[in-house]
Design an enzyme around this catalytic site. Structure first.
Site, mmCIF file in Angstrom:
data_model
loop_
_atom_site.group_PDB
_atom_site.id
_atom_site.type_symbol
_atom_site.label_atom_id
_atom_site.label_comp_id
_atom_site.label_asym_id
_atom_site.label_seq_id
_atom_site.Cartn_x
_atom_site.Cartn_y
_atom_site.Cartn_z
ATOM 1 N N SER A 238 0.855 -1.185 0.000
ATOM 2 C CA SER A 238 0.000 0.000 0.000
ATOM 3 C C SER A 238 0.890 1.233 0.000
ATOM 4 C CB SER A 238 -0.897 0.006 1.235
ATOM 5 O OG SER A 238 -0.124 0.364 2.364
ATOM 6 N N LYS A 239 0.243 2.385 0.004
ATOM 7 C CA LYS A 239 0.982 3.657 -0.064
ATOM 8 C C LYS A 239 2.041 3.801 1.023
ATOM 9 C CE LYS A 239 -2.323 6.620 -2.398
ATOM 10 N NZ LYS A 239 -3.717 6.624 -1.960
ATOM 11 N N ARG A 240 1.798 3.158 2.139
ATOM 12 C CA ARG A 240 2.774 3.245 3.236
ATOM 13 C C ARG A 240 4.148 2.746 2.796
ATOM 14 N NH1 ARG A 240 1.919 -0.560 6.786
ATOM 15 N NH2 ARG A 240 0.361 -1.575 5.501
ATOM 16 N N HIS A 241 4.149 1.865 1.787
ATOM 17 C CA HIS A 241 5.402 1.249 1.368
ATOM 18 C C HIS A 241 6.115 2.019 0.265
ATOM 19 C CE1 HIS A 241 2.996 -2.220 2.989
ATOM 20 N NE2 HIS A 241 4.094 -2.299 3.706
#
Ligand code: GLU
Length: 465
Positions: A238-241
């Site tokens: 996800s965007k966190r990555h």
């Protein structure tokens, strides 16, 4: 062997993310490897979430990666009539039926099924009623009640599902619109798709789709479900990555061939080889070498691979990719091979095109600004004499090429008794503003007499102050 026909069917509800691009790549590579066909289909039946912007973004990303298609793009939103025909066909053949159970009733039967410890399922109330087509009725598929369904998955091996787990799922809603699993199967059949490689988040749809193939009397495609891409913490990507949009990597200065190479390696292997040109991937790709375990997305690895691709690409080929970054910084190399010479000095030391454009700044600048630390350390009174002497000798030098430049530096070393570093570092700061740059002779040659002398004069004045 029959021609392999694969497909990529994105839902246009956002940009093309790295997971989707990887699926597209597997299908594209397999089609290209086998000299088959690759079909692009836009799954836009969700009218609320599908947007034209997303469709364009997907096309743009595919084009950037160099993924071309032989057939399509098809839009599901333009194929509703065809789906209607197939729904009627199944209903007429008694393989689907009209159901008039109210939403409240269905809700109640689902709750009852769960209370009895089962799955929330439709209980078959209308299955044998033979109801006619009426306004507001849904169409349900008559699913097999007993037995099991096996997906012969070329990646994961056989996966067995109990048919009792499924219910008579809806294939057409009360407003007549077809449902997801149904349109996928109609499309895959009518588009002649015989190989389906997709994310394993779709595996739970596959038994339903297999039943639809049987009901429609069509041969099953080959299925392969690819494990999801995970982040370093082993949760779903996800965007966190990091950036998830493929084209975000273009903006950050990645080469499409590097991103493509990385995404393919994120689930497919060929021994322990990491670096591949696209042509080599086409040559070597096989379904057998798609891995069974999830790929872990690692931006650092991607960057390292990008550096390798930058290094491997001929400056002339690299330039069109670099050009937008130079333009954004206001640099225009003009005609001739000037830029290729510049690239040749930077391509062994740049991880991204952005980094390369930043590092190229001194070649274009009218006036060099010194990094404070660099100036403090190297543009000191002690460097005044050698720099002045060098400028004098360069003024007299006829040809600015590596060998004569070397001779000039050597002469300065001899006359001043200084080592090369003591001369080269102040000169480097004078010419680039920084303490690190490509080789000093190379850059003098490329920057050229006029600018070099101007910059040395400025450094002399700076040191005199
Ligand atoms: N439209 C689906 C998606 O974007 C793909 C469906 C499929 O591959 O069967 O996830």
């Amino acid at each position: 062997m029959a021609t392999i026909v694969t497909r990529f069917p994105p839902s246009p509800t956002g940009y093309l993310h790295v997971g989707g691009a990887r699926t597209a790549l597997f299908n594209w590579l397999y089609a290209r490897h086998t000299q088959g066909r690759f079909v692009l289909r836009i799954e836009d039946t969700d009218r609320v979430r599908s947007t034209k912007e997303s469709v364009d973004a997907i096309f743009e990303a595919l084009e950037w990666l160099g993924i071309d298609w032989d057939d399509g793009p098809y839009f599901q939103s333009e194929r509703l009539e065809l789906y209607g025909e197939y729904i009627d066909k199944l209903a007429q053949a008694g393989k689907a039926y009209y159901c008039t159970c109210s939403p409240e009733k269905i809700d109640a039967m689902r709750k009852a099924a769960m209370a009895a410890g089962g799955k929330p399922k439709y209980d078959g109330t209308c299955r044998e009623k033979g109801l006619p087509k009426t306004e507001g009725a849904v169409v349900r598929f008559k699913a097999p009640l007993v037995g099991s369904t096996i997906i012969k998955d070329v990646i994961k091996g056989p996966i067995e599902f109990q048919n009792s787990e499924l219910d008579d799922f809806v294939i057409a809603r009360s407003d007549g619109t077809p449902t997801y699993n149904f349109v996928v199967v109609v499309d895959d059949i009518t588009m002649g798709i015989n190989t389906i490689i997709r994310g394993d988040d779709h595996a739970m749809n596959t038994p339903k789709q297999i039943h639809l193939y049987h009901a429609l009397g069509s041969e099953l495609p080959v299925y392969g479900h690819v494990p999801m891409v995970l982040g370093a913490d082993r949760t779903r990507l996800s965007k966190r990555h990091g950036a998830m949009s493929v084209t975000a990597y273009r903006e950050m200065g990645y080469l499409p061939e590097a991103v493509l190479n990385y995404l393919v390696r994120l689930g497919w292997s060929y021994g322990d080889q990491e670096f591949f040109h696209t042509a080599e991937l086409i040559e070597k790709f096989s379904l057998e070498n798609i891995g069974k375990s999830a790929g872990i997305f690692d931006q650092e690895k991607l960057q390292a691979l990008n550096a390798d691709h930058i290094q491997a690409m001929a400056p002339q080929k690299l330039y069109p990719h670099l050009q937008p970054f130079l333009a954004r910084a206001g640099y225009d190399p003009g005609p001739g091979d000037y830029i290729e010479k510049i690239i040749a000095t930077l391509n062994q030391r740049s991880k991204t095109l952005q980094e390369m454009a930043d590092a190229a700044g001194f070649y274009f600048a009218d006036d060099i600004e010194y990094e404070e630390k660099a100036a403090r350390k190297f543009l000191k009174p002690a460097a005044l004499e050698p720099v002045r002497l060098l400028a004098e000798k360069l003024t007299a030098l006829k040809v600015f090429a590596e060998k004569p430049l070397e001779d000039v530096f050597r002469a300065v070393m001899e006359e001043t008794g200084l080592k090369l570093g003591k001369i080269a570092q102040p000169v480097r700061v004078a010419l680039t503003g920084r303490t690190a740059s490509p080789g000093i002779f190379e850059i003098i040659e490329i920057i050229g007499r006029e600018k070099v002398l101007k910059r040395l004069a400025k450094a002399v004045a700076y040191m005199e102050e």
